[in-house]
Design an enzyme around this catalytic site. Structure first.
Site, PDB file in Angstrom:
ATOM      1  N   HIS A  17       0.894  -1.188  -0.135  1.00 49.97           N
ATOM      2  CA  HIS A  17      -0.185  -0.198   0.084  1.00 49.97           C
ATOM      3  C   HIS A  17       0.751   1.237  -0.160  1.00 49.97           C
ATOM      4  O   HIS A  17       0.608   2.106  -0.849  1.00 49.97           O
ATOM      5  CB  HIS A  17      -0.917   0.197   1.227  1.00 49.97           C
ATOM      6  CG  HIS A  17      -2.021  -1.106   1.518  1.00 49.97           C
ATOM      7  ND1 HIS A  17      -2.227  -1.783   2.550  1.00 49.97           N
ATOM      8  CD2 HIS A  17      -2.960  -1.283   0.413  1.00 49.97           C
ATOM      9  CE1 HIS A  17      -3.200  -2.733   2.093  1.00 49.97           C
ATOM     10  NE2 HIS A  17      -3.764  -2.507   0.955  1.00 49.97           N
ATOM     11  N   LYS A  41     -16.855  -5.520   5.802  1.00 48.54           N
ATOM     12  CA  LYS A  41     -15.904  -6.415   6.060  1.00 48.54           C
ATOM     13  C   LYS A  41     -15.787  -6.299   7.390  1.00 48.54           C
ATOM     14  O   LYS A  41     -15.898  -4.978   8.273  1.00 48.54           O
ATOM     15  CB  LYS A  41     -14.617  -5.919   5.422  1.00 48.54           C
ATOM     16  CG  LYS A  41     -14.552  -6.133   4.022  1.00 48.54           C
ATOM     17  CD  LYS A  41     -12.960  -5.703   3.501  1.00 48.54           C
ATOM     18  CE  LYS A  41     -12.806  -6.075   2.019  1.00 48.54           C
ATOM     19  NZ  LYS A  41     -11.271  -5.702   1.516  1.00 48.54           N
ATOM     20  N   ARG A  90      -1.696  -6.344  -7.906  1.00 47.44           N
ATOM     21  CA  ARG A  90      -0.839  -7.194  -7.639  1.00 47.44           C
ATOM     22  C   ARG A  90      -0.704  -8.264  -8.656  1.00 47.44           C
ATOM     23  O   ARG A  90       0.200  -8.746  -8.681  1.00 47.44           O
ATOM     24  CB  ARG A  90      -1.181  -7.779  -6.125  1.00 47.44           C
ATOM     25  CG  ARG A  90      -1.078  -6.938  -5.034  1.00 47.44           C
ATOM     26  CD  ARG A  90      -1.312  -7.451  -3.704  1.00 47.44           C
ATOM     27  NE  ARG A  90      -2.781  -8.247  -3.787  1.00 47.44           N
ATOM     28  CZ  ARG A  90      -3.597  -8.427  -3.092  1.00 47.44           C
ATOM     29  NH1 ARG A  90      -2.955  -8.189  -1.742  1.00 47.44           N
ATOM     30  NH2 ARG A  90      -4.827  -8.893  -3.269  1.00 47.44           N
ATOM     31  N   SER A 128      -3.041  -7.606   3.098  1.00 39.34           N
ATOM     32  CA  SER A 128      -3.514  -7.436   4.151  1.00 39.34           C
ATOM     33  C   SER A 128      -3.898  -8.580   4.890  1.00 39.34           C
ATOM     34  O   SER A 128      -3.625  -8.884   6.042  1.00 39.34           O
ATOM     35  CB  SER A 128      -4.558  -6.313   4.257  1.00 39.34           C
ATOM     36  OG  SER A 128      -4.000  -5.075   3.864  1.00 39.34           O
TER      37      SER A 128
END
Length: 165
Positions: A17, A41, A90, A128
């Site tokens: 990040h 979430k 990614r 994460s």
């Protein structure tokens, strides 16, 4: 002047990040790291904790600020006067989801561009989710997060284990 918005839950903020923030800063100069409340979430860290970690990560960039938002990203971007939404990619699996999201955002905000940035190769595998799992299993996360975030992860793990006892 272009204002780029980099949204996410940042639970926690990883070196990947941080690398995307650095790249966005180099491209746009003015960047808001938009920390989502994360209503969809279950986050490990509170909104305040995630904002504190993000602020620590961007403190070296004078025109990068951290704000929180809830609800539609569109409403936040419009209210801030954003011109671009930055998203990190990614792998190919990220692209499919992000491409669909960019299409939806374009229909909601036709004047706002989606910009995809890839982190440095050494950070492309970091997520994460993986970092949280490693931390919860007492693994070392120092290669994946800043020292401040590693300290916060350790604190949170101790706190959670105490609650489970």
């Amino acid at each position: 002047m272009t204002l780029a918005i980099y949204p996410g839950t940042f639970d926690p903020m990883t070196l990947g990040h941080e690398d995307v923030v650095r790249r966005a800063y180099q491209l746009f100069g003015n960047v808001i790291v938009a920390v989502a409340e994360g209503h969809h979430k279950k986050t490990m860290f509170t909104l305040k904790e995630r904002m504190d970690m993000a602020r620590e990560a961007v403190k070296h960039y004078p025109s990068v600020r951290v704000e929180s938002y809830s609800g539609l990203l569109r409403d936040f971007v419009v209210a801030q006067g954003g011109n671009a939404i930055v998203r990190g990619l990614r792998a190919v699996t990220d692209f499919d989801y992000e491409f669909q999201l960019a299409g939806m955002n374009r229909s909601l905000m036709p004047d706002v561009e989606a910009v995809f940035l890839t982190p440095s190769t050494r950070y492309q595998f970091i997520s994460s989710t993986f970092v949280r799992e490693i931390a919860m299993l007492s693994g070392e996360v120092d290669k994946f997060v800043s020292p401040y975030v590693a300290q916060e992860l350790q604190r949170k793990v101790v706190e959670r284990k105490a609650q489970e006892s």
